[in-house]
Design a protein around this motif. Structure first.
Motif, PDB file in Angstrom:
ATOM      1  N   LEU A  25      21.990 -38.145  61.574  1.00 14.39           N
ATOM      2  CA  LEU A  25      22.404 -37.518  62.827  1.00 14.39           C
ATOM      3  C   LEU A  25      21.268 -37.514  63.848  1.00 14.39           C
ATOM      4  O   LEU A  25      21.489 -37.744  65.038  1.00 14.39           O
ATOM      5  CB  LEU A  25      22.888 -36.091  62.565  1.00 14.39           C
ATOM      6  N   LEU A  28      20.998 -40.973  65.271  1.00 17.61           N
ATOM      7  CA  LEU A  28      22.103 -41.196  66.208  1.00 17.61           C
ATOM      8  C   LEU A  28      21.806 -40.521  67.547  1.00 17.61           C
ATOM      9  O   LEU A  28      21.932 -41.138  68.614  1.00 17.61           O
ATOM     10  CB  LEU A  28      23.409 -40.654  65.620  1.00 17.61           C
ATOM     11  N   ALA A  29      21.387 -39.265  67.500  1.00 17.38           N
ATOM     12  CA  ALA A  29      21.093 -38.525  68.732  1.00 17.38           C
ATOM     13  C   ALA A  29      19.932 -39.164  69.487  1.00 17.38           C
ATOM     14  O   ALA A  29      19.971 -39.277  70.720  1.00 17.38           O
ATOM     15  CB  ALA A  29      20.786 -37.064  68.404  1.00 17.38           C
ATOM     16  N   MET A  32      21.087 -42.287  71.273  1.00 16.48           N
ATOM     17  CA  MET A  32      21.921 -41.987  72.439  1.00 16.48           C
ATOM     18  C   MET A  32      21.103 -41.390  73.588  1.00 16.48           C
ATOM     19  O   MET A  32      21.361 -41.698  74.746  1.00 16.48           O
ATOM     20  CB  MET A  32      23.049 -41.024  72.057  1.00 16.48           C
ATOM     21  N   THR A  70      29.185 -36.052  62.803  1.00 16.14           N
ATOM     22  CA  THR A  70      28.919 -37.191  63.678  1.00 16.14           C
ATOM     23  C   THR A  70      29.640 -37.028  65.005  1.00 16.14           C
ATOM     24  O   THR A  70      29.069 -37.261  66.073  1.00 16.14           O
ATOM     25  CB  THR A  70      29.340 -38.503  62.998  1.00 16.14           C
ATOM     26  N   THR A  71      30.892 -36.608  64.941  1.00 12.34           N
ATOM     27  CA  THR A  71      31.661 -36.377  66.162  1.00 12.34           C
ATOM     28  C   THR A  71      31.014 -35.282  67.003  1.00 12.34           C
ATOM     29  O   THR A  71      30.882 -35.414  68.226  1.00 12.34           O
ATOM     30  CB  THR A  71      33.114 -35.998  65.818  1.00 12.34           C
ATOM     31  N   THR A  74      27.775 -36.570  68.575  1.00  5.57           N
ATOM     32  CA  THR A  74      28.090 -37.529  69.633  1.00  5.57           C
ATOM     33  C   THR A  74      28.560 -36.810  70.890  1.00  5.57           C
ATOM     34  O   THR A  74      28.122 -37.122  72.003  1.00  5.57           O
ATOM     35  CB  THR A  74      29.163 -38.519  69.155  1.00  5.57           C
ATOM     36  N   ARG A  75      29.443 -35.850  70.736  1.00 10.90           N
ATOM     37  CA  ARG A  75      29.945 -35.108  71.902  1.00 10.90           C
ATOM     38  C   ARG A  75      28.845 -34.296  72.572  1.00 10.90           C
ATOM     39  O   ARG A  75      28.772 -34.222  73.800  1.00 10.90           O
ATOM     40  CB  ARG A  75      31.093 -34.202  71.482  1.00 10.90           C
ATOM     41  N   CYS A  77      25.689 -35.067  72.569  1.00 10.60           N
ATOM     42  CA  CYS A  77      24.826 -36.039  73.253  1.00 10.60           C
ATOM     43  C   CYS A  77      25.441 -36.469  74.578  1.00 10.60           C
ATOM     44  O   CYS A  77      24.744 -36.577  75.590  1.00 10.60           O
ATOM     45  CB  CYS A  77      24.596 -37.273  72.370  1.00 10.60           C
ATOM     46  N   ILE A  78      26.738 -36.708  74.573  1.00  9.26           N
ATOM     47  CA  ILE A  78      27.410 -37.088  75.819  1.00  9.26           C
ATOM     48  C   ILE A  78      27.297 -35.962  76.843  1.00  9.26           C
ATOM     49  O   ILE A  78      27.019 -36.210  78.021  1.00  9.26           O
ATOM     50  CB  ILE A  78      28.879 -37.468  75.546  1.00  9.26           C
TER      51      ILE A  78
END
Length: 133
Positions: A25, A28-29, A32, A70-71, A74-75, A77-78
């Motif tokens: 995670l 991933l962050a 992004m 993960t979702t 991701t959210r 980060c967005i």
């Protein structure tokens, strides 16, 4: 209602689940956001939401915790990218992501370790070369 032992086991399960995904995670962050600090902030927010969802019983139906986490990351980060977009647009000069110190834990790094400084210098030079190529 759960007994205290069951509740503690559930909290430990959720903590272990999050910890087992933390490295993935965080990567991933970072990919992004381009910032280690922002990635760590997002991970902290994700953990707090994971813990709150577990306390409210909202994670009882989650079949794949890694997908839920993960979702969430991701959210988050967005959302973070949307909030800093104006700041980066107003910034004068080139914006470059922070270097990722992959494989080097904070406890392993010291200011006097020449091999770590060399790794950092080589990483920065690779970035400069990629910018000019």
């Amino acid at each position: 209602m759960d007994s205290p032992v069951d509740a503690a086991a559930r909290v430990n399960f959720h903590l272990d689940t999050f910890e087992s995904q933390r490295s993935r995670l965080r990567s991933l962050a970072y990919r992004m956001l381009g910032s280690v600090g922002d990635a760590d902030d997002v991970l902290q927010d994700a953990y707090l939401r994971w813990h709150a969802a577990q306390a409210d019983g909202r994670t009882d139906g989650v079949r794949v915790p890694a997908a839920w986490l993960t979702t969430m990351v991701t959210r988050l980060c967005i959302d973070r990218l949307r909030t800093v977009q104006a700041e980066r647009a107003a910034y004068v000069g080139p914006w470059l992501p922070e270097p990722w110190m992959g494989g080097i834990e904070a406890s392993d790094r010291t200011e006097d370790a020449p091999d770590h400084r060399l790794e950092l210098v080589l990483h920065h030079r690779r970035q400069r070369i990629e910018v000019f190529v």
